[in-house]
Design a protein around this motif. Sequence first.
Motif, PDB file in Angstrom:
ATOM      1  N   VAL A  31      -0.269  18.329  -2.696  1.00  0.00           N
ATOM      2  CA  VAL A  31      -1.599  18.109  -3.404  1.00  0.00           C
ATOM      3  C   VAL A  31      -2.505  17.540  -2.754  1.00  0.00           C
ATOM      4  N   TYR A  32      -3.603  17.238  -3.241  1.00  0.00           N
ATOM      5  CA  TYR A  32      -4.696  16.825  -2.584  1.00  0.00           C
ATOM      6  C   TYR A  32      -4.533  15.319  -2.125  1.00  0.00           C
ATOM      7  N   GLY A  33      -4.967  14.901  -0.902  1.00  0.00           N
ATOM      8  CA  GLY A  33      -4.736  13.318  -0.816  1.00  0.00           C
ATOM      9  C   GLY A  33      -6.018  12.738  -0.467  1.00  0.00           C
ATOM     10  N   LEU A  34      -6.355  11.503  -0.851  1.00  0.00           N
ATOM     11  CA  LEU A  34      -7.371  10.717  -0.361  1.00  0.00           C
ATOM     12  C   LEU A  34      -6.841   9.813   0.890  1.00  0.00           C
ATOM     13  N   GLY A  35      -7.527   9.978   2.120  1.00  0.00           N
ATOM     14  CA  GLY A  35      -7.175   9.518   3.322  1.00  0.00           C
ATOM     15  C   GLY A  35      -8.064   8.784   3.878  1.00  0.00           C
ATOM     16  N   ALA A  36      -7.746   7.895   4.774  1.00  0.00           N
ATOM     17  CA  ALA A  36      -8.459   6.863   5.621  1.00  0.00           C
ATOM     18  C   ALA A  36      -7.406   6.582   6.877  1.00  0.00           C
ATOM     19  N   LEU A  59       1.065   3.375   0.722  1.00  0.00           N
ATOM     20  CA  LEU A  59       0.354   4.534   1.013  1.00  0.00           C
ATOM     21  C   LEU A  59       1.493   5.267   1.709  1.00  0.00           C
ATOM     22  N   ILE A  60       1.240   6.823   1.678  1.00  0.00           N
ATOM     23  CA  ILE A  60       2.085   7.736   2.706  1.00  0.00           C
ATOM     24  C   ILE A  60       1.123   7.728   4.056  1.00  0.00           C
ATOM     25  N   VAL A  61       1.672   7.655   5.166  1.00  0.00           N
ATOM     26  CA  VAL A  61       1.197   7.721   6.399  1.00  0.00           C
ATOM     27  C   VAL A  61       1.217   9.073   6.956  1.00  0.00           C
ATOM     28  N   HIS A  62       0.205   9.968   7.114  1.00  0.00           N
ATOM     29  CA  HIS A  62       0.448  11.334   7.599  1.00  0.00           C
ATOM     30  C   HIS A  62       0.093  11.525   9.039  1.00  0.00           C
ATOM     31  N   VAL A  63       1.123  12.100   9.766  1.00  0.00           N
ATOM     32  CA  VAL A  63       1.125  12.214  11.449  1.00  0.00           C
ATOM     33  C   VAL A  63       1.159  13.611  11.631  1.00  0.00           C
ATOM     34  N   LEU A  64       1.279  13.841  12.921  1.00  0.00           N
ATOM     35  CA  LEU A  64       1.205  15.281  13.367  1.00  0.00           C
ATOM     36  C   LEU A  64       2.584  15.736  13.729  1.00  0.00           C
ATOM     37  N   ASP A  65       3.525  14.764  14.165  1.00  0.00           N
ATOM     38  CA  ASP A  65       4.736  15.166  14.769  1.00  0.00           C
ATOM     39  C   ASP A  65       5.417  13.985  14.855  1.00  0.00           C
ATOM     40  N   GLU A  66       6.660  14.184  15.348  1.00  0.00           N
ATOM     41  CA  GLU A  66       7.645  13.004  15.513  1.00  0.00           C
ATOM     42  C   GLU A  66       7.181  11.964  16.650  1.00  0.00           C
ATOM     43  N   ASN A  67       6.346  12.508  17.573  1.00  0.00           N
ATOM     44  CA  ASN A  67       6.022  11.574  18.775  1.00  0.00           C
ATOM     45  C   ASN A  67       5.049  10.524  17.935  1.00  0.00           C
ATOM     46  N   GLN A  68       4.220  10.986  17.076  1.00  0.00           N
ATOM     47  CA  GLN A  68       3.237  10.031  16.471  1.00  0.00           C
ATOM     48  C   GLN A  68       4.064   9.200  15.374  1.00  0.00           C
ATOM     49  N   LEU A  69       5.138   9.796  14.839  1.00  0.00           N
ATOM     50  CA  LEU A  69       5.803   8.876  14.063  1.00  0.00           C
ATOM     51  C   LEU A  69       6.735   7.873  14.761  1.00  0.00           C
ATOM     52  N   ARG A  70       6.884   8.034  16.000  1.00  0.00           N
ATOM     53  CA  ARG A  70       7.574   6.937  16.693  1.00  0.00           C
ATOM     54  C   ARG A  70       6.835   5.610  17.083  1.00  0.00           C
ATOM     55  N   GLU A  71       5.229   5.942  17.139  1.00  0.00           N
ATOM     56  CA  GLU A  71       4.626   4.768  17.125  1.00  0.00           C
ATOM     57  C   GLU A  71       4.335   3.858  15.983  1.00  0.00           C
ATOM     58  N   ALA A 140      -5.048  11.994  -4.458  1.00  0.00           N
ATOM     59  CA  ALA A 140      -6.532  12.007  -4.696  1.00  0.00           C
ATOM     60  C   ALA A 140      -6.871  12.028  -6.115  1.00  0.00           C
ATOM     61  N   ASN A 141      -6.102  11.556  -6.876  1.00  0.00           N
ATOM     62  CA  ASN A 141      -6.448  11.277  -8.238  1.00  0.00           C
ATOM     63  C   ASN A 141      -6.747   9.863  -8.633  1.00  0.00           C
ATOM     64  N   ARG A 142      -7.497   9.550  -9.739  1.00  0.00           N
ATOM     65  CA  ARG A 142      -7.429   8.095 -10.313  1.00  0.00           C
ATOM     66  C   ARG A 142      -6.094   7.640 -10.646  1.00  0.00           C
ATOM     67  N   SER A 143      -5.905   6.601 -10.449  1.00  0.00           N
ATOM     68  CA  SER A 143      -4.326   5.985 -10.742  1.00  0.00           C
ATOM     69  C   SER A 143      -4.049   6.298 -12.065  1.00  0.00           C
ATOM     70  N   GLY A 144      -2.788   7.086 -12.299  1.00  0.00           N
ATOM     71  CA  GLY A 144      -2.252   7.138 -13.412  1.00  0.00           C
ATOM     72  C   GLY A 144      -2.334   8.458 -13.804  1.00  0.00           C
ATOM     73  N   ARG A 145      -3.418   9.444 -13.196  1.00  0.00           N
ATOM     74  CA  ARG A 145      -3.704  10.744 -13.601  1.00  0.00           C
ATOM     75  C   ARG A 145      -2.783  11.687 -13.022  1.00  0.00           C
ATOM     76  N   PRO A 146      -2.519  12.885 -13.458  1.00  0.00           N
ATOM     77  CA  PRO A 146      -2.013  14.108 -12.711  1.00  0.00           C
ATOM     78  C   PRO A 146      -2.518  14.187 -11.202  1.00  0.00           C
TER      79      PRO A 146
END
Length: 332
Positions: A31-36, A59-71, A140-146
């Motif tokens: 789905v679409y995300g609202l990121g910072a 929040l969910i943290v978005h990374v490129l790969d396992e290396n970035q996850l390890r940090e 990237a929805n208002r809280s509570g919306r689909p």
Amino acid sequence: MQTVILPEDRLAPAIEALKAGEVVAFPTETVYGLGANAQDPQACRKIFEAKGRPVDNPLIVHVLDENQLRELVPGPLPECAKRLVHAFWPGPLTLVLEADKRVSEVVRGGLPTVAVRAPSHPVARALIDGLKAPIAAPSANRSGRPSPTRATDVLTDLQGRVPYIIDGGDSMVGLESTIVDCAVDPPVLLRPGFIGRDRLEKVLGQPVLLAGPETTHRAPGMKYRHYAPQAPVIWLNMRDDQRIGQELDHLRQEFSTLALLAPLRWEAYPAQAFRPIGQDVNTVAHGLFTGFRELDDMHPGAIVVIWPKDTAGVGLAVANRLGKAASRQVEE
Ligand code: TXA
Ligand code: MG
């Protein structure tokens, strides 16, 4: 604030905004995300403000790969995480792991764990790559919306609240990622998604428990009402057409106007609006939130979903989202 929609081949202004501590809405395969910038707590706070999200819902943290996850995690990865990363990343799978102390409390919603996923969508990946840091992003929805599956859905919810929305077309999956808690043994499925329980268990070679009331404290998002259109949603979890017809007639009396999200054979039923739900469970998953939003725009008395529950594969996720959206479920 003026909201600008960027085409997916013009990411530079969005990357600059992220570097400057702003939020950006972007497409992922789910789905679409609202990121910072996940390393900038002040920027992450803006996500909660724009969405109207409770601060204890992490929040969910978005990374490129396992290396970035390890940090983001201390020490070596648990075996469970290693296997799932190798099998399903990049893709629609989020892992909950013990968090390194550098992960901001704002991102974690105060929990000792962090949720991480590597998206496969090229736009999401180009943003993480351009920022040179992980991106924290809920839907990237208002809280509570689909959750939004199109740029226009994001615009409806967040116009004037975010500087940029990147338009990447329709989301491929249409439902949020599968979330697996790998900080416990055996692992727990906190949120079903496109990657079904059967596939997880096959890769892990062990059972994956289903989240229940006793695990709610580990998955704060689950306690909030989610995915809900404005109109009440009635889920007819039924197969018998005669019984369904009777139920629809009752509902029409109760709510006067109905919007149907249903198999094609119900198109001729006298409802205010109709949208086909799709024939197989993947199509149903893909069109569910779009269907909710489109039918809700007609302001019906109620939205009626006709779909007999089937929990194989992504079916568990469909049943989970329907169960959360519905104010009433009718079974045979
Ligand atoms: O597919 C997706 O997961 C999308 C895209 C943008 O990646 N994101 C998404 O995030 O749907 P959302 O709005 O569901 O918010 C994050 C979810 C919440 O249910 C939250 O409670 C859960 O992840 N979560 C985050 N950190 C957690 C943690 N440490 N433990 C348990 N659950 C966590
Ligand atoms: Mg969400």
